[in-house]
Scaffold this active site. Sequence first.
Site, PDB file in Angstrom:
ATOM      1  N   CYS A  12      36.750  83.451 -40.296  1.00 35.74           N
ATOM      2  CA  CYS A  12      36.078  82.437 -41.115  1.00 35.74           C
ATOM      3  C   CYS A  12      37.056  81.786 -42.076  1.00 35.74           C
ATOM      4  O   CYS A  12      37.939  82.440 -42.635  1.00 35.74           O
ATOM      5  CB  CYS A  12      34.953  83.065 -41.954  1.00 35.74           C
ATOM      6  SG  CYS A  12      33.821  84.139 -41.063  1.00 35.74           S
ATOM      7  N   CYS A  13      36.884  80.495 -42.257  1.00 32.56           N
ATOM      8  CA  CYS A  13      37.500  79.798 -43.378  1.00 32.56           C
ATOM      9  C   CYS A  13      36.449  78.830 -43.910  1.00 32.56           C
ATOM     10  O   CYS A  13      35.257  78.999 -43.650  1.00 32.56           O
ATOM     11  CB  CYS A  13      38.797  79.106 -42.974  1.00 32.56           C
ATOM     12  SG  CYS A  13      38.591  77.751 -41.805  1.00 32.56           S
ATOM     13  N   LYS A  14      36.845  77.837 -44.640  1.00 26.68           N
ATOM     14  CA  LYS A  14      35.876  76.933 -45.260  1.00 26.68           C
ATOM     15  C   LYS A  14      34.970  76.281 -44.229  1.00 26.68           C
ATOM     16  O   LYS A  14      33.749  76.248 -44.404  1.00 26.68           O
ATOM     17  CB  LYS A  14      36.633  75.860 -46.060  1.00 26.68           C
ATOM     18  CG  LYS A  14      35.742  74.854 -46.764  1.00 26.68           C
ATOM     19  CD  LYS A  14      36.599  73.869 -47.542  1.00 26.68           C
ATOM     20  CE  LYS A  14      35.739  72.826 -48.246  1.00 26.68           C
ATOM     21  NZ  LYS A  14      36.576  71.870 -49.023  1.00 26.68           N
TER      22      LYS A  14
END
Length: 897
Positions: free
Chosen positions: A800-802
Amino acid sequence: SPFSDPGLVLFSIFFLNVVPFPACKDLVATARDRKLNTFVQITVVHPTEQTLTRYSSTEIVEGTRDPLFLTGVTFSPEYPIYEETKIKLTVYDVKDKSQDTRSFLGCTTFKVGDLVKSKEQQLTLTLRTSDGGKTVGTIDVSLVKMGEVEEGEADHTTADEQGRKCALVCECTAPEGIIGKDNLPLLNAVLKNPICKLYRFPTSDNKWMHIREQMSESTLSFHIPKELINLHIKEDMRRNQELKELGELAPHWDNMRKSVVAHCDQMLSLYQDTLVELGKHTGSSFKSSCSKGEKTLEFVPINLHLQRMYVRSPQLKDAVYDVITVGAPAAHFQGFKNGGLRKLLSKFEAERRNTGYQCIYYSHENTAKAKEVLSNINHLQPLISSHADLLLNSASQHSPDSLKDSLKMLAEKTELFVHAFKDQLIRSALLALYTARPGCVLKKPPVPQNCVGEDGDPQNQEQSAQIKRQDSIPHHSEYDEEEWDRVWANVGKNLNCVIATVDRLLRKDGSSSTKEGENDPLQADCMTSHTCGDWYEQLYPLVVTLKDCMGEVVTRAKQSMAFVLLQELACSLPQHLMLTLRRDIVFSQALAGLVCGFIIKLHTSLCDQGFLQQLHSVGLIVQYEGLLSTYSDEIGMLEDMAVGISDLQKVMFKIIEAKSDDILPVITGRREHYVIEVKLPGKMFELLPQEIKEGKLLFVYPVLFNVGINEQQTLAERFGDTTLQESVNQENLELLKEYYKLFTEKMPPDCLPHFQEQDALKGLLENLHQNIQAKKRKNVEIIWLAATICRKLNGIRFTCCKSAKDRTSMSVTLEQCSILREEHQLHKDFFIRALDCMRSRQTQGALNESDDPETGCLTDNKPTSRHFYPVALLLVSSHLLVVWLILSLALLLAKYQ
């Protein structure tokens, strides 16, 4: 070896059951001494419409006239390919990748039918200029069935196994022993719109491995939020009704109730409106990053996809590696001005303790207990009534066996019912509710005897509430604290009477027994004057009395627990409801990804008996790799994400057999306690262990390890604060250690394929601990070690990232190439090229294509931020900042003129 020939150009195309491999030779450069940087573009010419569809491209190979392409092209089973369909192959020379300048070298076209019907399934085609005149080289297109290889390569590639052909390329690999058609309904219900890429990379012993990379959307992106919101609506409607049924209250409490109910009804309308809007959604089955700030989609995860890599090595067993990619679960629409959930919940709980006279403070543990009691009431009361009716029905039919079974079920459920109310909270809440009636006046609000103080220790103070009757209302009597105990105990006593009566009736029915009943005082008390007669007539009054006693207990307990919830809501309106909404939003996004990952993992490992034993004996580890920085808004995102993933500990799974074509998962339960029912087709369900078939609840253990890797993290490490990341990693390390301890205690040593590596696994955990303690800047070793541990423990991997785009794709592709190197002997000289192939947007289409398939947004391939210099340099001098602003403004004006 097949890749050592400098005059060979290879790339593979998958369609139907075949894979053609073209090869180019003797490409002609526009300038005599210039080295070519070439790629091949594939265009489909549809026979009916005669339209050109630019489909895909290879990667760019630099500095040679005889390039070797590693990237292939795949056509999904749904793509309209016929014998008359033409495939156009165009070769380009890229002069400057940064400026997107290229020149046409040559092209050729062939029919799919010609390739399939050719004697040796190979075509040699001439590359010509656009006018069809000059020859610029040749291209050989050879075709093999999936799993077969060209002559001379038989020792380099293994044959395909049955059931792993075309239909499963875009539908995921089926477990061995299961017919493909039985698996497709489950996968088609969860995954859709796959995008496939095909590669062939050399191994360290000069052989070829084949890699199929697949990215699929998930229909659960919208299904799970809708299920969850519907569950919340039902739960909130029950709570609002329970508040309204509290009865008559003193003016202060009544006004408080009216205010709470009004706010709750308003929030309920918001959930209902959101559900209606989600029901109207059509089009893409995932939420793009452009939509992360839309209110109507705030419960939906961002860019939820399955990223699968299927590897076929020449001498190793075929392997599948899955990673779920999703944007960090966070409430983007609500924003992060005041932080995320982790900070907001801590602040909220501290403020709730200082509510003063207006309401009674109950700890979070007490309010959670109140919700649990209400849930048990709603669950057990109808079951007890149903079993009591079955008991009477068995009595009327004079069926001893049926009577025994009905009595057993009635006794079990009633004992659970009685045990649910064995709590001091109910007694103190009943007293508090009595003081809130119109006939009582309080000097101070009552303090619950079992609430937790600031220091975490129970408050053993005497009851501070002083209750006294008002002279103007003489009909109120003093509250009898022992009355609840009598009412509660009557349920158990009446159950004992029913049990004793049934035992007596069964003995008298034909069993030769001793005169035990004459010496049993309990049985003697319950003995009626008529020792014989109809079973139904003797049991009916006892069952009615049991139901009446249970009804009185339910009424009092419901009102007392509803009063506790009233205090929780009243102490902090409307902050409490807004925090609940934010937590529901974040949890919904996290849950959608979890359910998707669980179903995919279950499907992939359905024939792995060790995995199935681990599933019901221990549960699954679910590892989230976070790439958020601890800077600006991403601090709030990380705080949201940490709470949302921690809340997944409240989720349990239950696998049931699908009774219809609808095999989408169903959510039951309530907040704090969710059960996800996963449906499997009959043939797949039969493969499960008996424990799972019988409905055993399956647990998950989510852990989050975050390492910021972008330029904002550089600022945070130099000028900001990284304690949030450090504390999150440390907390989740302890959770991972607890799972590993449980795993080693319950699983046999020979059960899992990686279990023989116990010492290595212990070493990895110790290495992870040391790296977390080291507090090294951008220590990516943390996430690599956590991912490796997760794979060895048969876990589910998330990245996950933004927005699950740039940082996520960089991490996933690096992980995939590292796996190929470590597990499948990828040639060391081709590691960077393999990484470039997987990261190249060139292979998704033409160079100047502007539609980003992941985001659904229009993007410009030329970086717009190229002239924006690193902000860290600007902090050195204010003069540099002024110069930077002037240059940036000038470049922007020049661009848009």
